[in-house]
Design an enzyme around this catalytic site. Structure first.
Site, PDB file in Angstrom:
ATOM      1  CE1 TYR A   9     -14.071 -30.702  40.260  1.00 58.66           C
ATOM      2  CE2 TYR A   9     -13.978 -28.308  39.284  1.00 58.66           C
ATOM      3  CZ  TYR A   9     -14.553 -29.774  39.276  1.00 58.66           C
ATOM      4  OH  TYR A   9     -15.542 -30.065  38.239  1.00 58.66           O
ATOM      5  NE  ARG A  12     -10.843 -21.161  42.120  1.00 50.77           N
ATOM      6  CZ  ARG A  12     -10.770 -21.569  40.983  1.00 50.77           C
ATOM      7  NH1 ARG A  12     -11.538 -20.900  39.963  1.00 50.77           N
ATOM      8  NH2 ARG A  12     -10.178 -22.935  40.895  1.00 50.77           N
ATOM      9  CB  SER A 100      -7.586 -20.446  38.540  1.00 49.48           C
ATOM     10  OG  SER A 100      -7.766 -21.260  37.679  1.00 49.48           O
ATOM     11  CG  HIS A 101     -10.485 -19.580  35.051  1.00 45.98           C
ATOM     12  ND1 HIS A 101     -10.112 -20.792  35.590  1.00 45.98           N
ATOM     13  CD2 HIS A 101     -11.802 -19.608  35.018  1.00 45.98           C
ATOM     14  CE1 HIS A 101     -11.454 -21.460  36.091  1.00 45.98           C
ATOM     15  NE2 HIS A 101     -12.235 -20.588  35.605  1.00 45.98           N
ATOM     16  CE  LYS A 110      -6.377 -24.388  40.711  1.00 45.44           C
ATOM     17  NZ  LYS A 110      -5.911 -24.331  39.280  1.00 45.44           N
ATOM     18  CG  ASP A 235      -5.219 -20.644  33.744  1.00 45.91           C
ATOM     19  OD1 ASP A 235      -4.004 -21.174  33.908  1.00 45.91           O
ATOM     20  OD2 ASP A 235      -6.216 -21.078  34.678  1.00 45.91           O
ATOM     21  CG  ASP A 237      -3.537 -21.298  37.917  1.00 44.31           C
ATOM     22  OD1 ASP A 237      -4.217 -21.254  37.043  1.00 44.31           O
ATOM     23  OD2 ASP A 237      -3.786 -22.503  38.758  1.00 44.31           O
ATOM     24  CG  ASP A 239      -4.243 -24.875  36.126  1.00 44.81           C
ATOM     25  OD1 ASP A 239      -4.662 -23.899  35.659  1.00 44.81           O
ATOM     26  OD2 ASP A 239      -4.743 -25.390  37.162  1.00 44.81           O
ATOM     27  NE  ARG A 240      -8.567 -22.629  32.896  1.00 43.01           N
ATOM     28  CZ  ARG A 240      -9.776 -22.092  32.207  1.00 43.01           C
ATOM     29  NH1 ARG A 240     -10.519 -22.807  31.868  1.00 43.01           N
ATOM     30  NH2 ARG A 240      -9.777 -20.660  32.297  1.00 43.01           N
ATOM     31  CG  HIS A 301      -7.746 -29.223  38.701  1.00 42.76           C
ATOM     32  ND1 HIS A 301      -6.882 -29.614  39.728  1.00 42.76           N
ATOM     33  CD2 HIS A 301      -8.695 -28.201  39.126  1.00 42.76           C
ATOM     34  CE1 HIS A 301      -7.265 -28.724  40.732  1.00 42.76           C
ATOM     35  NE2 HIS A 301      -8.485 -27.885  40.309  1.00 42.76           N
ATOM     36  CD  GLU A 318     -11.168 -30.809  32.904  1.00 40.60           C
ATOM     37  OE1 GLU A 318     -12.160 -31.115  33.567  1.00 40.60           O
ATOM     38  OE2 GLU A 318     -10.408 -29.784  33.305  1.00 40.60           O
ATOM     39  N   GLY A 321      -8.870 -26.531  28.628  1.00 42.88           N
ATOM     40  CA  GLY A 321      -7.332 -26.566  28.399  1.00 42.88           C
ATOM     41  C   GLY A 321      -6.500 -27.038  29.549  1.00 42.88           C
ATOM     42  CG  HIS A 322      -7.566 -27.794  33.775  1.00 34.56           C
ATOM     43  ND1 HIS A 322      -6.541 -27.631  34.619  1.00 34.56           N
ATOM     44  CD2 HIS A 322      -8.338 -27.391  33.842  1.00 34.56           C
ATOM     45  CE1 HIS A 322      -6.921 -26.590  35.319  1.00 34.56           C
ATOM     46  NE2 HIS A 322      -8.346 -26.304  34.960  1.00 34.56           N
TER      47      HIS A 322
END
Length: 452
Positions: A9, A12, A100-101, A110, A235, A237, A239-240, A301, A318, A321-322
């Site tokens: 995705y 990273r 992210s996390h 991303k 998280d 950033d 998004d979750r 995501h 999801e 948490g997305h």
């Protein structure tokens, strides 16, 4: 160049080892070539609070503008705010610099083309451009653009009246979600208290992952201490989303999505609602009971977002948490917006906790992550899937393997972002839950030993 940084995705890796300034320079020029080939003219760049993000941002701006593309620098913003800029400013693409996390020494990128994030084969095309050293030459411009006020106003314009003032705690985990969440929820009329608000890429208080027990422990304590109606965590950033109810119990993404889906279906019966292979059986049963059409999809995501638009579904979610709204929003995953929609529902109830209590109860585990080297994790899951087919009543193999046996189910899938294998289990009794988890982990341990 470590090929493992090019993940399903996003891109990273560990800063200094996998991602250094030279890597980012090459990546910036490759992105310019990739975008120019696709007639991209204007893009945005956002970043999270990690210590390496400002340097990476500056290198990206330099390389991308040298490719003839104009850059809008959004500054320190949640990933969903970068996504929002694609719609608000009608841009052709964007990059969010974020780990992210993942741990504090990680960072990543991303990437959006048009209004959607790229994944899979498109990520590998960027790797190919980097390896070939291809570039595009031009002279683009760069400007700073604070889009956050527009984002906040847009979110609030889409949220209905909130009859009750709820006491809530938010925990962005020293990530970048605090500014937007505090203002939005306060302007909705909530009594909001924040913890771990200051963006700090060392994450001094706890790991920025609201789907783990450690990641929500501070939030749980604060909710119970303040007798709050709920806690909302993000998280790094934003998004979750993760939620703690008034009893201090975690509410995972699949159950949050269930609550949101049932509310949407009151006004839009018959809509498709998408969950993924980690979601509880309760999600699929409740969506069906409320008049919706549940769809099981693979995790991630980017593919979830694509599936949402492919099916023209109203909502997708999801367990991680997305949560993606194609109902009163733009279709991307946005934890702060998801929190606002949840508060809209809860504030209309005489007893907000009853919304959580009314969900059917199953015995299940959270998402479990067991360490497994990237080099063998896919082989491990493939070998386990062959075993699962021989012992199960039903197997779904769209993403790892979800296997059902005697009313219990388990999931074994390789993570696309970390060197781990992800597990989850659910059963009707604690005894059945312990049995399926014990048997699965025992068999997996044997496969990992054999392949290591």
């Amino acid at each position: 160049m470590n090929p493992q940084v090019f993940r399903e995705y996003d891109i990273r890796g560990v800063v200094g080892r996998d991602l250094d300034e030279e890597f980012v320079r090459r990546f910036a020029r490759a992105m310019g070539a990739y975008w120019v080939e696709r007639r991209v003219k204007r893009v945005s760049i956002g970043m999270d609070a990690r210590l390496s993000s400002p340097v990476f941002r500056d290198i990206l701006k330099d390389g991308i503008t040298k490719s003839g593309i104009d850059v809008y620098d959004l500054g320190l913003v949640p990933t969903p705010v970068m996504y929002y800029s694609l719609f608000r400013l009608d841009l052709d693409g964007g990059i969010q610099i974020t780990g992210s996390h993942n741990p504090a020494d990680n960072n990543g990128f991303k990437i959006a083309l048009g209004k959607s994030t790229i994944y899979g084969g498109e990520i590998l095309k960027i790797r190919d451009i980097m390896e070939r050293g291809a570039t595009a030459e031009g002279s683009g411009s760069a400007c700073d653009y604070d889009i956050v006020p527009e984002y906040i106003d847009d979110v609030l314009s889409r949220i209905g009246a909130c009859p009750r003032r709820l006491k809530i705690i938010i925990d962005p985990g020293n990530g970048v979600g605090g500014r937007t969440a505090m203002e939005i929820y306060s302007r909705m009329g909530m009594d909001v208290k924040g913890i771990c608000l200051e963006p700090d890429g060392t994450f001094p208080n706890h790991h920025p992952d609201p789907t783990t027990a450690e990641g929500v422990e501070m939030l749980k304590r604060q909710v119970l201490q303040d007798k709050a109606h709920l806690g909302i965590g993000f998280d790094g950033d934003a998004d979750r989303i993760g939620v703690i109810d008034s009893r201090g119990k975690p509410v995972y993404g699949d159950m949050i999505t269930t609550i949101l889906a049932c509310e949407i279906l009151k006004k839009r019966p018959g809509e498709k609602i998408i969950g993924e292979v980690k979601c509880s059986r309760v999600f699929f049963d409740e969506v069906r009971r409320c008049g919706g059409v549940p769809i099981m999809a693979r995790v991630g995501h980017s593919p979830m977002k694509a599936r949402l638009h492919e099916e023209n579904a109203a909502l997708a979610g999801e367990m991680s948490g997305h949560i993606f709204f194609n109902d009163r929003w733009y279709g991307f995953d946005d934890a702060v917006y998801a929190g606002a929609r949840l508060l809209e529902i809860l504030s209309a109830q005489q007893d907000p906790q009853a919304v959580f209590d009314s969900l059917p109860k199953m015995h299940n585990t959270p998402e479990i992550r067991i360490d497994c080297p990237d080099e063998i994790k896919f082989k491990v899951v493939k070998e386990f899937a062959e075993y699962a087919r021989s012992i199960s009543d039903e197997c779904v193999d769209i993403d790892g393997v979800r296997f059902t046996r005697d009313g219990s189910w388990g999931l074994v899938r390789p993570s696309n972002t970390q060197p781990v294998i992800v597990l989850r289990f659910e059963a009707e009794t604690d005894e059945d839950l312990s049995r399926i988890e014990r048997d699965t982990r025992g068999y997996l341990d044997g496969i990992i030993r054999d392949l290591s």
